[in-house]
Design an enzyme around this catalytic site. Structure first.
Site, PDB file in Angstrom:
ATOM      1  N   LYS B 115       0.841  -1.198   0.000  1.00  0.00           N
ATOM      2  CA  LYS B 115       0.000   0.000   0.000  1.00  0.00           C
ATOM      3  C   LYS B 115       0.874   1.245   0.000  1.00  0.00           C
ATOM      4  CE  LYS B 115      -3.569  -2.639   0.361  1.00  0.00           C
ATOM      5  NZ  LYS B 115      -4.204  -3.265   1.509  1.00  0.00           N
ATOM      6  N   GLU B 199      -4.444   4.605   8.411  1.00  0.00           N
ATOM      7  CA  GLU B 199      -5.024   5.491   7.423  1.00  0.00           C
ATOM      8  C   GLU B 199      -6.116   6.311   8.094  1.00  0.00           C
ATOM      9  OE1 GLU B 199      -5.664   3.716   3.279  1.00  0.00           O
ATOM     10  OE2 GLU B 199      -7.656   3.852   4.155  1.00  0.00           O
ATOM     11  N   HIS B 234     -15.961  -5.222   6.934  1.00  0.00           N
ATOM     12  CA  HIS B 234     -15.142  -4.643   5.874  1.00  0.00           C
ATOM     13  C   HIS B 234     -14.973  -5.566   4.689  1.00  0.00           C
ATOM     14  CE1 HIS B 234     -14.551  -1.514   8.675  1.00  0.00           C
ATOM     15  NE2 HIS B 234     -14.009  -2.326   9.545  1.00  0.00           N
ATOM     16  N   ARG B 291      -5.881  -8.568  -9.816  1.00  0.00           N
ATOM     17  CA  ARG B 291      -6.474  -9.885 -10.079  1.00  0.00           C
ATOM     18  C   ARG B 291      -7.893  -9.680 -10.577  1.00  0.00           C
ATOM     19  NH1 ARG B 291      -9.964  -9.179  -5.753  1.00  0.00           N
ATOM     20  NH2 ARG B 291      -8.946  -8.337  -3.922  1.00  0.00           N
TER      21      ARG B 291
END
Lengths: 166, 499
Positions: B115, B199, B234, B291
């Site tokens: 990330k 984050e 999530h 993907r």
């Protein structure tokens, strides 16, 4: 004929009378004319008046199930074994903590003699790649720990026993 | 490309196997011991066992998979999603072995898989990124220290992967330490890497992603958006396209940003650029999924493009035979993920034998499924059973079709999310299109509350079955399904014998 049917914990008395090619049902003071197509391959087709109905039945470890109109019901026998179908409760007010799912123990947060509070996570089980915290149902003292990290447990296995606080 | 190995399972393995067959490429299922009776193994041309049920010893075992490819003469591997699909070491190993990895080149997976690195690339390319990104760590104290530097709600996220694994939302800090520990542990067991980064949490966000196809001849197109805001733990639960939040202007802008992101990453094959979409129509790059996505069928419905086949065609060097301006979004598609879990009990996984299965069908209905009646759902893998997709001329029509399809979808023996989906689809806020990532939580009383009272028809049905049951009717049950014989299901009982 009188029948007692219990669905999802709701019990009803049904009066059923066979009238030649159909049945007359009497429920809560209302009458229904019921005629049946067939019961095969786990599926029951029938008519209430002209209304077309289909129900599907199955039996498994969760008890007897019926699907109808987009809903699934648990059917209990008239005698009522005092248990409802489904992936039953994992914790009892008496302080027994059962595994609500098959999986792997990846953490045991308590040892015998520890004081715990209700809702405190005592064990973490990994199942289907998700970690699930299993909480103490009551305040109390850990009486017995029946599992260890790495153990494979099954639905209903007793993981921890707690002596509830008086 | 002569033969494709599929080291995956469930509905996505089935989907990939079908695509290979449609392209006349022989296909081999690489399966674990737990999956010997699974649907994908039955559908493949060949099947080879790669190890014990534990994913680390089978679907994540690179050596075993390479060996299986060699033994069966496969010159390409389609990884599906999950497992090794976004593992750069796996892609790199295949590259070295001279086996085609159906996906992007390994350095791209590596860069987008981090990330931190992916954000740096996007920032440089002028794509907006979420504020407050930090270096990751797998040390609990380090993560705690970093968390204290950011005000307000934060997200803990696994550096090495997605799908909600290792992810925790921290609204108040009292549980911070235990949440950090959980996140590190979950990331470590899911991805073999416990690195967690932090984050800033965006208020009332939507999750909107853009599908990308990039060939090896420099052509990159986007296939519009998917709105994936309805989530639990999530993890996505229901997806739709188009998003109710975008107008044409915004769609164009975001699509352009997605193509730029793919170009900046040096992307090839099918991929997805995920954006966080804020309430003032601002959008931030979240991550790039290197993907095929679980929710790809809704894009296939609205664009008419077969994404899985294009993955294979791009991997064997074909050029995209359409351009951006050829693509249009037509109609509306919704996907419901059918999970083996008990929504009413905090979504705990549910395993067991499927004692009864009735699958929905009809106009505009597609069911990507990996299950069959009599098959046992094991506790080793992801709880996804199938993906029910409905297509309609517009959102209203798609919702209606989905509701009818869900009504006729019967799975007994395990708990599933079918009922959850029905309640979502009949929720007023959902119908208005006001879906934020907090949707399920915010409406949990309506969506997860106890069901309506039992209708009288149900009592009549149960009574009839009980009545008739005495006359020798066999219900389906687990023991019978363990050893299914054609004779078990034969026999018809008709009421009123003297009719």
């Amino acid at each position: 004929m009188e029948l007692t049917i219990c669905i999802d914990g709701v019990e009803k008395q049904l009066d059923v009378e066979k009238k030649g090619d159909h049945y007359r049902f009497s429920i809560d003071g209302k009458e229904y004319r019921v005629s049946s197509g067939s019961l095969s391959n786990g599926a029951l087709t029938f008519f209430i008046g002209n209304r077309s109905c289909v129900a599907y039945f199955s039996e498994g470890s969760g008890g007897r199930r019926m699907a109808m109109g987009g809903r699934t019901y648990s059917i209990e026998s008239g005698e009522n074994e005092n248990h409802r179908g489904g992936t039953g409760a994992s914790a009892h007010a008496d302080g027994t903590v059962e595994s609500p799912m098959p999986g792997n123990i990846i953490a045991v947060n308590v040892s015998e003699g520890d004081a715990v509070r209700a809702n405190q996570a005592v064990v973490v089980i990994e199942s289907m790649k998700m970690q699930n915290e299993i909480a103490a149902p009551v305040d109390g003292e850990i009486k017995k720990v029946n599992c260890a990290v790495g153990d494979q447990v099954n639905f209903g296995d007793v993981l921890v026993e707690i002596e509830p606080e008086k | 490309m002569n033969k494709v190995l599929v080291p995956n399972r469930g509905e996505i393995a089935v989907r990939v196997i079908r695509a290979c067959k449609e392209l006349d490429i022989p296909v081999v299922a690489a399966y674990s011991e737990a999956d010997i009776r699974s649907l994908h193994v039955q559908l493949a041309d060949e099947a080879v066992c790669i190890g014990p049920p534990s994913p680390l010893e089978s679907y994540l075992n690179i050596d075993a998979i390479v060996r299986a490819a060699r033994e069966t003469g496969c010159d390409a591997v389609h990884p599906g999603y999950g497992f090794l699909a976004e593992n750069d070491r796996f892609a790199e190993r295949l590259e070295k072995e001279g086996i085609t990895f159906i996906g992007p080149p390994s350095p791209v997976i590596r860069a987008m898989g981090s990330k931190i690195q992916s954000r740096a690339i996007m920032k440089k390319a002028g794509i907006p990124i979420i504020p407050g990104s930090l270096e990751g760590s797998d040390d609990v104290d380090e993560i705690m220290k970093a968390a204290r530097k950011i005000d307000g709600p934060i997200f803990l996220k696994a550096s090495a992967g997605g799908g909600g694994k290792g992810m925790r939302l921290v609204l108040d800090r009292t549980n911070l330490e235990s949440l950090v520990r959980e996140a590190v542990g979950e990331a470590r067991s899911a991805f073999g890497d416990g690195t967690i980064y932090i984050e800033k949490y965006i208020e009332s966000p939507r999750h909107i992603e853009f599908q990308i196809l990039a060939d090896s001849h420099g052509s990159i197109v986007h296939l519009f958006e998917r709105e994936c805001s309805v989530q639990r733990r999530h993890q996505k639960v229901l997806e739709e396209t188009p998003s109710t939040a975008l107008d044409d202007k915004l769609r164009k802008r975001m699509g352009k940003a997605a193509v730029s992101a793919a170009r900046a990453a040096g992307y090839r094959n099918a991929g997805t650029v995920e954006f966080m979409f804020g309430k003032n129509q601002e959008f931030y790059f979240l991550e790039m999924n290197t993907r095929i996505q679980v929710e790809h069928p809704i894009t296939e419905f609205t664009t008419g493009v077969d994404l899985v086949k294009w993955q294979i065609r791009i991997a064997r060097g074909e050029e995209l035979d359409f351009r951006q301006e050829d693509l249009v979004q037509r109609g509306h598609a919704i996907e419901c993920r059918i999970y083996a879990e008990d929504s009413a009990k905090n979504f705990i996984p549910s395993c067991g034998v499927i004692t009864l299965l009735k699958e929905p069908w009809g106009p505009g209905i597609r069911n990507d499924s990996g299950i069959y009646e009599g098959w046992e759902v094991s506790p080793y893998y992801d709880p996804i059973l199938s993906k029910l997709v409905a297509y309609g001329e517009n959102r209203e029509a798609a919702i209606k079709r989905m509701q009818l399809a869900l009504d006729s979808y019967v799975i007994h023996g395990i708990e599933t999310s079918i009922d959850l989906h029905k309640r979502i689809l009949s929720n007023d806020t959902f119908i208005k299109g006001e879906t934020y990532t907090s949707f399920i939580e915010a409406h949990q009383d309506e969506i997860l509350g106890s069901p309506d009272s039992v209708p009288v028809e149900a009592f009549i049905a149960a009574a009839l079955a009980e009545e008739l049951g005495g006359a020798g009717v066999t219900l389906r049950n687990e023991t019978a399904l363990e050893r299914p014989t054609p004779w078990h299901y034969v026999g018809k009982w008709e009421i009123g014998g003297g009719r």
